[in-house]
Write a protein that holds these residues in place. Sequence first.
Motif, short mmCIF file in Angstrom:
data_model
loop_
_atom_site.label_atom_id
_atom_site.label_comp_id
_atom_site.label_asym_id
_atom_site.label_seq_id
_atom_site.Cartn_x
_atom_site.Cartn_y
_atom_site.Cartn_z
N LEU A 55 0.94 -1.01 -0.04
CA LEU A 55 0.00 -0.03 0.04
C LEU A 55 1.04 1.30 -0.13
N HIS A 56 1.97 1.17 0.85
CA HIS A 56 2.97 2.33 0.80
C HIS A 56 3.44 2.73 -0.59
N ALA A 70 -4.68 -3.29 -11.26
CA ALA A 70 -5.75 -4.09 -10.71
C ALA A 70 -6.09 -5.37 -11.26
N ARG A 71 -5.40 -5.54 -12.51
CA ARG A 71 -5.38 -6.74 -13.40
C ARG A 71 -4.72 -8.03 -13.12
N HIS A 82 -8.37 -0.33 -1.97
CA HIS A 82 -8.36 0.19 -0.82
C HIS A 82 -8.57 1.94 -0.61
N PRO A 83 -9.32 2.45 0.24
CA PRO A 83 -9.72 3.95 0.31
C PRO A 83 -8.43 4.68 0.43
N ASP A 84 -7.33 4.34 1.02
CA ASP A 84 -6.32 5.24 1.15
C ASP A 84 -5.55 5.50 -0.13
N ILE A 113 -12.57 9.70 -2.24
CA ILE A 113 -11.85 11.03 -2.41
C ILE A 113 -12.03 11.91 -1.48
N ARG A 114 -10.87 12.90 -1.25
CA ARG A 114 -10.74 14.16 -0.38
C ARG A 114 -10.20 15.02 -0.91
#
Length: 443
Positions: A55-56, A70-71, A82-84, A113-114
């Motif tokens: 993730l990092h 993603a494939r 993942h939302p992050d 989204i932020r």
Amino acid sequence: MSPSPSVLDENAMLGLASCPRRRPIARPPKVPANPSCAMTREYLTLQSLNDDCLLHILKFVGGTKLVSLARLSRQFRALVNHPDLWRHIRVSGSVPVAIAFMNHALLPRASAIRSLSFEKITFVSYTLIPGYEIENTFHTMFYQAVEGLLQKCGSQLNELVVAENGDTVFADSHFFFSSFAQHSHSLRKISLLSTKNSAYVDDGTLMLLTSSCGGVQHYRDLQGDGPSIKTMSLILDGWPSLESLEVNTNTRHCQEFAAHVAQFSDRLHHLRISHFDDSLMYNEGGWRYSSIRQSMNSTRATELLAYPLGPTGLEAVCIGLSNLISLESLTIDLRTTKHADGLYVDHIESLLLAAPRIKSFTYMVSYSTYYKSDGSLGRADFDPRSLRKTPDSTWVTNQYQNRIVTGCPSHRRGGALALVRILDRIRVAVECRGIKAVLSWSV
């Protein structure tokens, strides 16, 4: 020719003919003698990393590339969703690519989204039928995609960044920003950037933002001309909680800007300015503003305005800073000044005295900040020979001598060395006051 029977019998007796072929023995891998040495590709793969490490790493991958990742496998598909990874989104590229990215990748993940950043959105001229171009159709589709996305994520959006490069869809930006004014009432940070000398947000568009997004705390306007007088008034009245202001001031006059920025009083904690239309070192006859008297309860301001020509640009800026009683960070960018009006130690000390609460000072300059086109210093009363053989010049000589010799033309090396010595004196003066100094220069 086949071997004789005696040879076959001899091989059979020795067990060579009936012995199966031996496979190589699998030996354990060699462990490095030094455990701290880097692991080879044989021991480290993406599959061997845990999800937190992946993730990092994926946070540094762009949004369009995330969709492709993603494939790869089920693991990457779960990580990509993942939302992050979708909190801070950058939309760029051609208009068709941006439309597809928003409709197919961002809409399903809109709840995470932020922050939205639109950078260098370009369009290509498409001509399907002779004499018929569909740029307007792509523009409309782009605005509709933005509208559809904001309907899902606008209420939770905190940051908006728009950067154009002269060939973007933001030439007609009223519809674009009206969508944010309608859906994104919780915006806290707005950044308007431009790589060319142009402006795509007018006073009417900014009025929409100030009237609808009243909670903005950080505003950055680095368009070609910067904010106008009316824009500064809209910012002052429309965003009462504004704490950080970064603007281009290259078309504003020093006294004019000082009169407006002084009205922020105790609200601003960070201020960034660039060079002004008039010089910081000299006064402009006729530039006397009654608004300075009205907005500043300062004896010094009254004394300066009593002079026939008014205060110099630097004095006017100091008056404006003295009214910002909560200012903690100041940035001055003079890299593109046209007046060769770079600041010296005595000028910096005047600025710091005007704003005694400053904890961080950033100063960005170039060779032309101090030197005119003919190679002479902009400050006629300053002798660069006074910078030599001083205790603080030793640090500059050791740190920047190689950079000046290798990266600077020969006819500018002497001036460049004097420039960094000036900056080093500024660094010493600022740090002696317990203030963090960040100095940036180029030749």
